[in-house]
Design a protein around this motif. Structure first.
Motif, PDB file in Angstrom:
ATOM      1  N   GLN A  34     -44.137  16.007 -25.888  1.00 36.28           N
ATOM      2  CA  GLN A  34     -45.295  15.866 -27.033  1.00 36.28           C
ATOM      3  C   GLN A  34     -46.267  14.902 -26.866  1.00 36.28           C
ATOM      4  OE1 GLN A  34     -44.448  15.285 -31.364  1.00 36.28           O
ATOM      5  NE2 GLN A  34     -45.057  17.538 -31.656  1.00 36.28           N
ATOM      6  N   ALA A  35     -45.995  13.697 -26.829  1.00 35.49           N
ATOM      7  CA  ALA A  35     -46.647  12.435 -26.509  1.00 35.49           C
ATOM      8  C   ALA A  35     -47.664  12.612 -25.454  1.00 35.49           C
ATOM      9  CB  ALA A  35     -46.004  11.216 -26.598  1.00 35.49           C
ATOM     10  N   ILE A  36     -46.955  13.103 -24.296  1.00 36.94           N
ATOM     11  CA  ILE A  36     -47.780  13.441 -22.983  1.00 36.94           C
ATOM     12  C   ILE A  36     -48.845  14.354 -23.220  1.00 36.94           C
ATOM     13  CG2 ILE A  36     -47.307  14.059 -20.628  1.00 36.94           C
ATOM     14  CD1 ILE A  36     -44.590  12.394 -20.702  1.00 36.94           C
ATOM     15  N   SER A  37     -48.138  15.410 -23.817  1.00 37.19           N
ATOM     16  CA  SER A  37     -48.953  16.560 -24.045  1.00 37.19           C
ATOM     17  C   SER A  37     -50.223  16.364 -24.826  1.00 37.19           C
ATOM     18  CB  SER A  37     -48.306  17.761 -24.640  1.00 37.19           C
ATOM     19  OG  SER A  37     -47.375  18.333 -23.768  1.00 37.19           O
ATOM     20  N   ARG A  38     -50.330  15.193 -25.697  1.00 34.33           N
ATOM     21  CA  ARG A  38     -51.429  15.210 -26.533  1.00 34.33           C
ATOM     22  C   ARG A  38     -52.420  14.128 -25.958  1.00 34.33           C
ATOM     23  NH1 ARG A  38     -48.385  13.930 -32.458  1.00 34.33           N
ATOM     24  NH2 ARG A  38     -47.897  16.515 -32.721  1.00 34.33           N
ATOM     25  N   ALA A  39     -52.020  13.640 -24.702  1.00 39.10           N
ATOM     26  CA  ALA A  39     -52.849  12.505 -23.876  1.00 39.10           C
ATOM     27  C   ALA A  39     -54.198  13.072 -23.702  1.00 39.10           C
ATOM     28  CB  ALA A  39     -52.153  12.260 -22.571  1.00 39.10           C
ATOM     29  N   GLU A  40     -55.359  12.164 -23.868  1.00 39.36           N
ATOM     30  CA  GLU A  40     -56.670  12.926 -23.569  1.00 39.36           C
ATOM     31  C   GLU A  40     -56.826  12.774 -22.246  1.00 39.36           C
ATOM     32  OE1 GLU A  40     -59.167   9.989 -25.899  1.00 39.36           O
ATOM     33  OE2 GLU A  40     -58.085  10.630 -27.761  1.00 39.36           O
ATOM     34  N   THR A  41     -56.400  12.306 -21.545  1.00 40.46           N
ATOM     35  CA  THR A  41     -56.658  12.374 -19.994  1.00 40.46           C
ATOM     36  C   THR A  41     -55.351  12.531 -19.228  1.00 40.46           C
ATOM     37  OG1 THR A  41     -56.583   9.886 -19.693  1.00 40.46           O
ATOM     38  CG2 THR A  41     -58.716  11.012 -20.101  1.00 40.46           C
ATOM     39  N   ARG A  42     -55.531  12.574 -17.975  1.00 38.66           N
ATOM     40  CA  ARG A  42     -54.430  12.788 -17.057  1.00 38.66           C
ATOM     41  C   ARG A  42     -53.754  11.413 -16.826  1.00 38.66           C
ATOM     42  NH1 ARG A  42     -54.720  17.773 -12.775  1.00 38.66           N
ATOM     43  NH2 ARG A  42     -54.995  19.245 -14.163  1.00 38.66           N
ATOM     44  N   PRO A  43     -54.492  10.324 -16.521  1.00 36.12           N
ATOM     45  CA  PRO A  43     -53.875   9.212 -16.345  1.00 36.12           C
ATOM     46  C   PRO A  43     -53.521   8.551 -17.649  1.00 36.12           C
ATOM     47  CG  PRO A  43     -56.251   8.975 -15.138  1.00 36.12           C
ATOM     48  CD  PRO A  43     -55.955  10.416 -15.908  1.00 36.12           C
ATOM     49  N   GLN A  44     -53.737   8.863 -18.668  1.00 40.86           N
ATOM     50  CA  GLN A  44     -53.232   8.462 -19.994  1.00 40.86           C
ATOM     51  C   GLN A  44     -51.866   9.201 -20.268  1.00 40.86           C
ATOM     52  OE1 GLN A  44     -54.328  10.064 -23.924  1.00 40.86           O
ATOM     53  NE2 GLN A  44     -55.055   7.651 -24.230  1.00 40.86           N
ATOM     54  N   GLY A  45     -51.639  10.329 -19.633  1.00 42.12           N
ATOM     55  CA  GLY A  45     -50.554  11.216 -19.881  1.00 42.12           C
ATOM     56  C   GLY A  45     -49.365  10.538 -18.774  1.00 42.12           C
ATOM     57  N   LEU A  46     -50.005  10.290 -17.706  1.00 46.20           N
ATOM     58  CA  LEU A  46     -48.992   9.509 -16.654  1.00 46.20           C
ATOM     59  C   LEU A  46     -48.487   8.334 -17.118  1.00 46.20           C
ATOM     60  CD1 LEU A  46     -50.946  10.777 -13.417  1.00 46.20           C
ATOM     61  CD2 LEU A  46     -48.656  11.352 -14.148  1.00 46.20           C
ATOM     62  N   SER A  47     -49.214   7.526 -17.716  1.00 47.52           N
ATOM     63  CA  SER A  47     -49.228   6.353 -18.012  1.00 47.52           C
ATOM     64  C   SER A  47     -47.870   6.321 -19.199  1.00 47.52           C
ATOM     65  CB  SER A  47     -50.315   5.515 -18.931  1.00 47.52           C
ATOM     66  OG  SER A  47     -49.895   4.186 -19.358  1.00 47.52           O
ATOM     67  N   LEU A  48     -48.041   7.406 -20.299  1.00 50.27           N
ATOM     68  CA  LEU A  48     -47.206   7.691 -21.142  1.00 50.27           C
ATOM     69  C   LEU A  48     -45.825   7.926 -20.635  1.00 50.27           C
ATOM     70  CD1 LEU A  48     -49.267   9.446 -23.865  1.00 50.27           C
ATOM     71  CD2 LEU A  48     -48.476   7.236 -24.037  1.00 50.27           C
ATOM     72  N   ALA A  49     -45.812   8.657 -19.653  1.00 47.78           N
ATOM     73  CA  ALA A  49     -44.611   8.932 -18.916  1.00 47.78           C
ATOM     74  C   ALA A  49     -43.954   7.937 -18.398  1.00 47.78           C
ATOM     75  CB  ALA A  49     -44.984   9.997 -17.740  1.00 47.78           C
ATOM     76  N   PHE A  50     -44.679   6.851 -17.635  1.00 50.36           N
ATOM     77  CA  PHE A  50     -44.242   5.814 -17.241  1.00 50.36           C
ATOM     78  C   PHE A  50     -43.559   4.829 -18.404  1.00 50.36           C
ATOM     79  CE2 PHE A  50     -47.146   5.815 -13.370  1.00 50.36           C
ATOM     80  CZ  PHE A  50     -46.120   6.587 -12.764  1.00 50.36           C
ATOM     81  N   LEU A  51     -44.215   4.995 -19.552  1.00 46.75           N
ATOM     82  CA  LEU A  51     -43.739   3.999 -20.522  1.00 46.75           C
ATOM     83  C   LEU A  51     -42.578   4.507 -21.593  1.00 46.75           C
ATOM     84  CD1 LEU A  51     -47.144   2.764 -21.488  1.00 46.75           C
ATOM     85  CD2 LEU A  51     -45.473   1.555 -20.437  1.00 46.75           C
ATOM     86  N   SER A  52     -42.358   5.690 -21.424  1.00 45.07           N
ATOM     87  CA  SER A  52     -41.359   6.565 -22.059  1.00 45.07           C
ATOM     88  C   SER A  52     -40.160   5.748 -22.036  1.00 45.07           C
ATOM     89  CB  SER A  52     -41.102   8.147 -21.725  1.00 45.07           C
ATOM     90  OG  SER A  52     -40.696   7.910 -20.376  1.00 45.07           O
ATOM     91  N   PRO A  53     -39.301   5.873 -22.998  1.00 47.45           N
ATOM     92  CA  PRO A  53     -37.896   5.386 -22.905  1.00 47.45           C
ATOM     93  C   PRO A  53     -37.052   5.741 -21.881  1.00 47.45           C
ATOM     94  CG  PRO A  53     -38.336   5.900 -25.269  1.00 47.45           C
ATOM     95  CD  PRO A  53     -39.538   6.415 -24.511  1.00 47.45           C
ATOM     96  N   GLU A  54     -37.090   7.100 -21.506  1.00 44.42           N
ATOM     97  CA  GLU A  54     -36.441   7.776 -20.457  1.00 44.42           C
ATOM     98  C   GLU A  54     -36.919   7.289 -19.089  1.00 44.42           C
ATOM     99  OE1 GLU A  54     -38.195   9.029 -23.055  1.00 44.42           O
ATOM    100  OE2 GLU A  54     -38.059  11.290 -22.740  1.00 44.42           O
ATOM    101  N   PHE A  55     -37.892   6.821 -19.026  1.00 42.82           N
ATOM    102  CA  PHE A  55     -38.498   6.224 -17.676  1.00 42.82           C
ATOM    103  C   PHE A  55     -37.817   4.673 -17.618  1.00 42.82           C
ATOM    104  CE2 PHE A  55     -41.052   4.834 -14.259  1.00 42.82           C
ATOM    105  CZ  PHE A  55     -41.329   5.896 -13.204  1.00 42.82           C
ATOM    106  N   GLN A  56     -38.188   4.133 -18.741  1.00 47.49           N
ATOM    107  CA  GLN A  56     -37.897   2.567 -18.787  1.00 47.49           C
ATOM    108  C   GLN A  56     -36.301   2.236 -18.710  1.00 47.49           C
ATOM    109  OE1 GLN A  56     -40.448  -0.236 -20.251  1.00 47.49           O
ATOM    110  NE2 GLN A  56     -41.401   1.177 -21.642  1.00 47.49           N
ATOM    111  N   ARG A  57     -35.626   3.312 -19.077  1.00 46.08           N
ATOM    112  CA  ARG A  57     -33.989   3.024 -19.201  1.00 46.08           C
ATOM    113  C   ARG A  57     -33.281   3.661 -18.381  1.00 46.08           C
ATOM    114  NH1 ARG A  57     -32.465   0.067 -24.070  1.00 46.08           N
ATOM    115  NH2 ARG A  57     -34.097  -0.719 -25.432  1.00 46.08           N
ATOM    116  N   ARG A  58     -32.004   3.499 -18.296  1.00 50.46           N
ATOM    117  CA  ARG A  58     -31.213   4.151 -17.134  1.00 50.46           C
ATOM    118  C   ARG A  58     -29.860   4.329 -17.769  1.00 50.46           C
ATOM    119  NH1 ARG A  58     -28.783  -0.020 -14.572  1.00 50.46           N
ATOM    120  NH2 ARG A  58     -30.166  -1.600 -14.014  1.00 50.46           N
TER     121      ARG A  58
END
Length: 512
Positions: free
Chosen positions: A488-512
């Motif tokens: 949902q947070a990625i879908s609300r991004a105003e630009t594609r780079p912003q959406g990709l940045s949110l993906a990189f910063l997500s808990p799922e990406f930062q944790r394993r």
């Protein structure tokens, strides 16, 4: 623990591997655990390649030649007013060249070559050839060891991390290089050797016996220099007839405390001193005035402390180099070492406080096989405790940067990669001490660390091709690990780079 295949596939890539490249989860979802064990059976670890990635001995020879040229240029310089050398040095530092009055070269801040303020990017500089005499004066060119470090970083972050299907071997290379840490900030020799140390002493033994890796590490010039063993002289050895030189216990202490038994391994100060005596004479050849294997390990019998020595209740008869080999083998096979290695592997791959049952399983596999690391890894992959889908471990900066590059496919300049690692708090092969970088979440989850990760995510997100849809990217790379809140947070991004940045910063990406 039984998970759906797609969950196991995601965990194989994100917990044990380097992260999912395009279509990565789909590619392994039929048999993720089997494919992970296949990488163990095939001893799959990529080899870093590059024109400047020479052997450690060749790099030392080239470094000494470089230092001689810098010294000769400095001695030829005419006398100048007192302010001139300082200004020349400042200009050289800004341009990335090595000041003529400093053999350590540019980028030295706080004793760490290449260190810089968070977010600051070093100037792009040309590579130095070791085969062709440079046209420009050596002192005006980029600092030679740093150029080799850039080449080593390029070979990994733009090379080896992109090659494997899962990347367990590459993750293990990072793990063991941190376990057997050296620091480039020590001096020019360690600076230029850090990558060769990882290539020569770590990678060939990742899936072999621990005792073989241990011997390769402790006899590599990078480790001998880093912990000053080339300065250690037996108190009653022939080389110490005048009594002016002495024993250095640095390497012996770290072998026992960090590399094998662990801080609670049951050794005493007398054991450290005895081991230090056993490994006197372990050095490397750097005397150009006498013929020999310049830049390579040698055993100097004249500097070795004669006699029998006792370590951990075991007495080792006088026997030159073999005395030390036997002592290392026994330390590698000690029950405390089995527990120490088991704990570190379980903590790295599973949880800061791993299940005691898992640690016990890994230690048992280590002991049963006398330190066969492949058997230990197999026990880890076979353990249900390792497949809990809850993501609790924070990625260390090196893993985080590798994941962003691997999942996106971008290949930045190595200057940018090294700068980002430094800003994130894990400068490549340059920890503050011989214990390496911390492997627990609290070390990387501070507000300052997270703020720097925002900068890193934004920087790399803007380098991804404009047509990449952030929602599709997150769905493909994270698969079943992706939560509805993150999508949902990625879908609300105003630009594609912003959406990709949110993906990189997500808990799922930062944790394993």
């Amino acid at each position: 623990m039984s998970n759906p295949n797609d969950v196991d596939a995601a965990l194989a890539l994100w917990r044990f591997g380097l992260g999912a490249a395009d279509g990565g989860i789909t590619a392994i979802k039929d048999a993720p655990r089997d494919l992970l064990k296949e990488e163990i059976a095939e001893r799959a670890v990529p080899t870093p390649v590059g024109a400047q990635l020479r052997s450690g001995s060749d790099l030392l020879v080239a470094l000494y030649e470089y230092q001689k040229q810098v010294k000769a240029e400095r001695e030829k310089q005419p006398a100048t007013p007192a302010a001139a050398p300082a200004m020349a040095g400042a200009n050289a530092m800004q341009s990335g060249a090595a000041p003529a009055d400093s053999p350590q070269g540019p980028g030295i801040k706080g004793g760490q070559p290449g260190a810089m303020q968070a977010g600051q990017m070093p100037p792009q500089s040309q590579s130095m050839s070791m085969d062709k005499k440079p046209d420009a004066p050596v002192s005006k060119r980029p600092y030679f060891p740093q150029q080799i470090l850039l080449a080593e970083a390029d070979a990994r972050f733009n090379g080896t991390i992109h090659q494997p299907l899962i990347g367990f071997g590459e993750r293990l290379a990072m793990f063991w290089a941190n376990h057997f840490s050296v620091a480039t900030g020590k001096n020019g020799e360690v600076h230029i050797l850090a990558g060769a140390f990882e290539r020569e002493a770590i990678r060939p033994h990742i899936f072999g016996r621990f005792e073989d890796m241990l011997l390769a590490v402790e006899t590599h010039p990078a480790m001998l220099i880093f912990l000053d063993n080339q300065q250690s002289i037996g108190p009653t050895s022939p080389a110490n007839k005048n009594g002016k030189r002495g024993l250095n216990e640095n390497l012996a202490r770290e072998i026992m405390e960090l590399h094998t038994l662990g801080v609670d391994g049951g050794y005493a100060q007398d054991d450290v001193t005895s081991l230090a005596r056993i490994i006197t004479g372990w050095t490397f050849y750097r005397d150009e005035k006498r013929p020999g294997p310049l830049g390579k390990f040698i055993f100097n019998a004249d500097a070795h402390e004669p006699g029998d020595h006792t370590v951990m209740g075991m007495t080792y008869a006088e026997g030159s180099m073999e005395q030390g080999r036997t002592a290392l083998r026994d330390l590698a096979r000690h029950p405390a070492t089995a527990r120490h290695m088991a704990m570190k592997l379980a903590r790295h791959f599973v949880a800061d406080q791993p299940p005691p049952a898992l640690v016990k399983k890994l230690a048992a596999a280590y002991t049963k096989t006398q330190g066969d690391l492949s058997a230990v890894y197999t026990a880890l992959v076979d353990a249900d405790e390792a497949w809990n889908p809850m993501l609790t471990k924070m990625r260390m900066p090196q893993e985080y940067v590798a994941a962003m590059l691997r999942t996106s496919g971008i290949k930045p300049k190595p200057e940018q990669i090294l700068s980002m690692l430094t800003a994130l708090g894990q400068p490549l092969w340059n920890p503050a001490g011989p214990n390496g970088f911390s492997d627990v979440t609290d070390a990387w989850a501070s507000s300052e660390s997270l703020a720097t990760r925002i900068d890193a995510a934004n920087l790399f997100a803007h380098q991804i091709q404009a047509q990449v849809d952030p929602r599709a990217f997150a769905g493909d790379r994270l698969g079943p690990l992706l939560t509805a809140d993150t999508m949902q947070a990625i879908s609300r991004a105003e630009t594609r780079p912003q959406g990709l940045s949110l993906a990189f910063l997500s808990p799922e990406f930062q944790r394993r």
